[in-house]
Write a protein that holds these residues in place. Structure first.
Motif, PDB file in Angstrom:
ATOM      1  N   ASN A 101       0.860  -1.182   0.000  1.00  0.00           N
ATOM      2  CA  ASN A 101       0.000   0.000   0.000  1.00  0.00           C
ATOM      3  C   ASN A 101       0.896   1.231   0.000  1.00  0.00           C
ATOM      4  O   ASN A 101       1.786   1.356   0.841  1.00  0.00           O
ATOM      5  CB  ASN A 101      -0.898   0.002   1.240  1.00  0.00           C
ATOM      6  N   THR A 102       0.690   2.129  -0.968  1.00  0.00           N
ATOM      7  CA  THR A 102       1.574   3.277  -1.084  1.00  0.00           C
ATOM      8  C   THR A 102       0.819   4.468  -1.639  1.00  0.00           C
ATOM      9  O   THR A 102      -0.208   4.306  -2.316  1.00  0.00           O
ATOM     10  CB  THR A 102       2.769   2.957  -1.997  1.00  0.00           C
ATOM     11  N   SER A 103       1.324   5.641  -1.355  1.00  0.00           N
ATOM     12  CA  SER A 103       0.755   6.834  -1.956  1.00  0.00           C
ATOM     13  C   SER A 103       1.025   6.828  -3.453  1.00  0.00           C
ATOM     14  O   SER A 103       2.009   6.243  -3.927  1.00  0.00           O
ATOM     15  CB  SER A 103       1.350   8.095  -1.326  1.00  0.00           C
ATOM     16  N   ALA A 104       0.149   7.489  -4.204  1.00  0.00           N
ATOM     17  CA  ALA A 104       0.355   7.567  -5.647  1.00  0.00           C
ATOM     18  C   ALA A 104       1.646   8.309  -5.980  1.00  0.00           C
ATOM     19  O   ALA A 104       2.333   7.968  -6.944  1.00  0.00           O
ATOM     20  CB  ALA A 104      -0.844   8.265  -6.302  1.00  0.00           C
ATOM     21  N   SER A 105       1.996   9.313  -5.174  1.00  0.00           N
ATOM     22  CA  SER A 105       3.216  10.083  -5.435  1.00  0.00           C
ATOM     23  C   SER A 105       4.452   9.214  -5.285  1.00  0.00           C
ATOM     24  O   SER A 105       5.351   9.236  -6.132  1.00  0.00           O
ATOM     25  CB  SER A 105       3.292  11.274  -4.480  1.00  0.00           C
ATOM     26  N   ALA A 134      -4.603   7.596   1.848  1.00  0.00           N
ATOM     27  CA  ALA A 134      -5.251   7.379   3.145  1.00  0.00           C
ATOM     28  C   ALA A 134      -4.561   6.237   3.884  1.00  0.00           C
ATOM     29  O   ALA A 134      -4.057   5.291   3.280  1.00  0.00           O
ATOM     30  CB  ALA A 134      -6.727   7.067   2.949  1.00  0.00           C
ATOM     31  N   VAL A 135      -4.529   6.321   5.204  1.00  0.00           N
ATOM     32  CA  VAL A 135      -3.925   5.275   6.032  1.00  0.00           C
ATOM     33  C   VAL A 135      -4.884   4.091   6.114  1.00  0.00           C
ATOM     34  O   VAL A 135      -6.067   4.243   6.421  1.00  0.00           O
ATOM     35  CB  VAL A 135      -3.626   5.808   7.450  1.00  0.00           C
ATOM     36  N   VAL A 136      -4.371   2.901   5.825  1.00  0.00           N
ATOM     37  CA  VAL A 136      -5.191   1.693   5.856  1.00  0.00           C
ATOM     38  C   VAL A 136      -4.711   0.771   6.973  1.00  0.00           C
ATOM     39  O   VAL A 136      -3.585   0.861   7.450  1.00  0.00           O
ATOM     40  CB  VAL A 136      -5.142   0.947   4.505  1.00  0.00           C
ATOM     41  N   LEU A 194      -5.233  24.207  -3.066  1.00  0.00           N
ATOM     42  CA  LEU A 194      -5.701  22.859  -3.334  1.00  0.00           C
ATOM     43  C   LEU A 194      -5.345  21.933  -2.165  1.00  0.00           C
ATOM     44  O   LEU A 194      -4.260  22.036  -1.586  1.00  0.00           O
ATOM     45  CB  LEU A 194      -5.079  22.324  -4.626  1.00  0.00           C
ATOM     46  N   GLY A 195      -6.228  21.023  -1.838  1.00  0.00           N
ATOM     47  CA  GLY A 195      -5.977  20.140  -0.695  1.00  0.00           C
ATOM     48  C   GLY A 195      -6.549  18.760  -0.898  1.00  0.00           C
ATOM     49  O   GLY A 195      -6.966  18.375  -1.997  1.00  0.00           O
ATOM     50  N   PHE A 196      -6.577  18.018   0.195  1.00  0.00           N
ATOM     51  CA  PHE A 196      -7.019  16.630   0.180  1.00  0.00           C
ATOM     52  C   PHE A 196      -8.431  16.503   0.752  1.00  0.00           C
ATOM     53  O   PHE A 196      -8.810  17.241   1.661  1.00  0.00           O
ATOM     54  CB  PHE A 196      -6.062  15.758   0.990  1.00  0.00           C
ATOM     55  N   GLY A 197      -9.163  15.543   0.234  1.00  0.00           N
ATOM     56  CA  GLY A 197     -10.531  15.341   0.667  1.00  0.00           C
ATOM     57  C   GLY A 197     -10.685  14.338   1.781  1.00  0.00           C
ATOM     58  O   GLY A 197     -11.767  13.795   1.988  1.00  0.00           O
ATOM     59  N   TYR A 198      -9.628  14.076   2.529  1.00  0.00           N
ATOM     60  CA  TYR A 198      -9.710  13.149   3.661  1.00  0.00           C
ATOM     61  C   TYR A 198      -8.940  13.741   4.835  1.00  0.00           C
ATOM     62  O   TYR A 198      -8.114  14.646   4.679  1.00  0.00           O
ATOM     63  CB  TYR A 198      -9.147  11.774   3.295  1.00  0.00           C
ATOM     64  N   VAL A 224      -8.792  16.516  -3.605  1.00  0.00           N
ATOM     65  CA  VAL A 224      -8.480  15.237  -4.251  1.00  0.00           C
ATOM     66  C   VAL A 224      -8.098  14.203  -3.200  1.00  0.00           C
ATOM     67  O   VAL A 224      -7.960  14.502  -2.011  1.00  0.00           O
ATOM     68  CB  VAL A 224      -7.342  15.402  -5.282  1.00  0.00           C
ATOM     69  N   SER A 225      -7.889  12.980  -3.690  1.00  0.00           N
ATOM     70  CA  SER A 225      -7.612  11.878  -2.773  1.00  0.00           C
ATOM     71  C   SER A 225      -6.146  11.486  -2.706  1.00  0.00           C
ATOM     72  O   SER A 225      -5.771  10.647  -1.883  1.00  0.00           O
ATOM     73  CB  SER A 225      -8.434  10.643  -3.180  1.00  0.00           C
ATOM     74  N   ASP A 226      -5.292  12.072  -3.574  1.00  0.00           N
ATOM     75  CA  ASP A 226      -3.880  11.698  -3.518  1.00  0.00           C
ATOM     76  C   ASP A 226      -3.003  12.813  -4.052  1.00  0.00           C
ATOM     77  O   ASP A 226      -3.459  13.702  -4.783  1.00  0.00           O
ATOM     78  CB  ASP A 226      -3.616  10.397  -4.283  1.00  0.00           C
ATOM     79  N   GLY A 227      -1.717  12.774  -3.673  1.00  0.00           N
ATOM     80  CA  GLY A 227      -0.787  13.831  -4.016  1.00  0.00           C
ATOM     81  C   GLY A 227      -0.483  13.933  -5.489  1.00  0.00           C
ATOM     82  O   GLY A 227      -0.196  15.027  -5.996  1.00  0.00           O
TER      83      GLY A 227
END
Length: 301
Positions: A101-105, A134-136, A194-198, A224-227
């Motif tokens: 599991n990893t960030s898109a960036s 998001a942290v899973v 611009l920011g994150f939606g979580y 948005v949901s990712d960097g």
């Protein structure tokens, strides 16, 4: 069903040793037992199975038909058990699937360029990469490794640090031409941030002006949901974005993005870690191979 307190593999090992070495005494010496202990174990095994396995005489042991069948199957079971232990051993060649599991960036700018090298080094490993900022829950999502940015919360997970990177506020030249360049925190009130939606550990941009720490909310018209999506919006001129330096250095060098408010950005870099569930014992070789590779080649800066 066999009782849980019966060590069936141990009984099989002693029985096979007796047969192959030709007696209780040599089997006892090989297994660091006494001959009487070996004799009692074989007697208990025969009683549990309800069949005589060995005909005993003063000079030799002879397998019964039931003993021959049990010996053949016991040797196969022990060989399979040895293979299973060897395959799971931390010293064995890395084989199997690793779920990441990893960030898109991180996946785009660090992990993806490294994959050909990793896969060439470990041809027995396959990767299942899930991208989310998001942290899973690793256990609930059945993940082997997660790449996480920011300070780590106390948990049962084990972490290996992958470096740290500054956070930069950037915008496309087209956006700055249209809206002007901000020079102070007050100027940000007239800009799309611009920011994150979580939910995040710090819900906004941590800045410092005149020695005073301030958190400025990211209240742009798009969340948005990712960097990586945030970076693409910044490149398109939608607004200002606060991003990890390693994700935008090439864009800045090419003139696609321009850093702003560098004198206000907090000097605290953002740490990155590879986290995993590892307190219950040795790691599988497939997971350890990935962690060692990322610790050496997958660092951020």
């Amino acid at each position: 069903m066999a009782r849980l307190d019966v060590n069936r593999s141990g009984e099989m090992e002693v029985f096979v040793r007796v047969v192959e070495l030709g007696g209780f005494s040599p089997a006892a010496r090989a297994g660091r037992m006494t001959p009487s202990a070996v004799s009692k174990l074989i007697a208990r095994l025969e009683a549990r199975l309800g069949a005589r396995l060995l005909n005993r005489s003063t000079r030799q042991l002879q397998l019964t038909p039931e003993g021959c069948t049990f010996y053949e199957r016991a040797t196969r079971v022990l060989a399979d058990l040895e293979d299973a232990e060897r395959a799971a051993s931390i010293g064995e060649e890395a084989i199997g699937r690793v779920r990441i599991n990893t960030s898109a960036s991180y996946a785009t700018h660090i992990l993806a360029p490294l994959l050909p090298d990793f896969l060439a080094r470990h041809p027995g490993v396959t990767l299942d990469i899930v991208q989310t900022d998001a942290v899973v829950d690793l256990l609930a999502e059945r993940m082997d490794v997660a790449i996480r940015a920011g300070p780590l919360k106390s948990s049962s997970l084990v972490a290996r640090k992958l470096g740290e990177t500054p956070l930069l506020i950037v915008a496309a030249p087209s956006y700055l031409e249209r809206r002007g360049e901000p020079h102070s925190i007050a100027d940000l009130q007239n800009h799309d941030r611009l920011g994150f939606g979580y939910a995040r550990a710090v819900d906004g941009w941590a800045l410092c002006e005149n020695g005073k720490a301030v958190v400025v909310p990211a209240t742009g018209r798009v969340q948005v949901s990712d960097g990586e999506a945030l970076r693409q919006l910044a490149l398109s001129g939608v607004g200002l974005a606060r991003l990890a330096a390693f994700t935008v250095r090439d864009d800045i060098a090419a003139g696609r993005l321009v850093p702003v408010l560098g004198h206000l950005v907090s000097g605290d870099p953002e740490p990155f870690h590879a986290v995993y569930v590892g307190q219950g014992g040795p790691l599988p070789s497939r997971v350890r191979a990935l962690l060692d590779f990322l610790a050496r080649y997958g660092r951020v800066a």
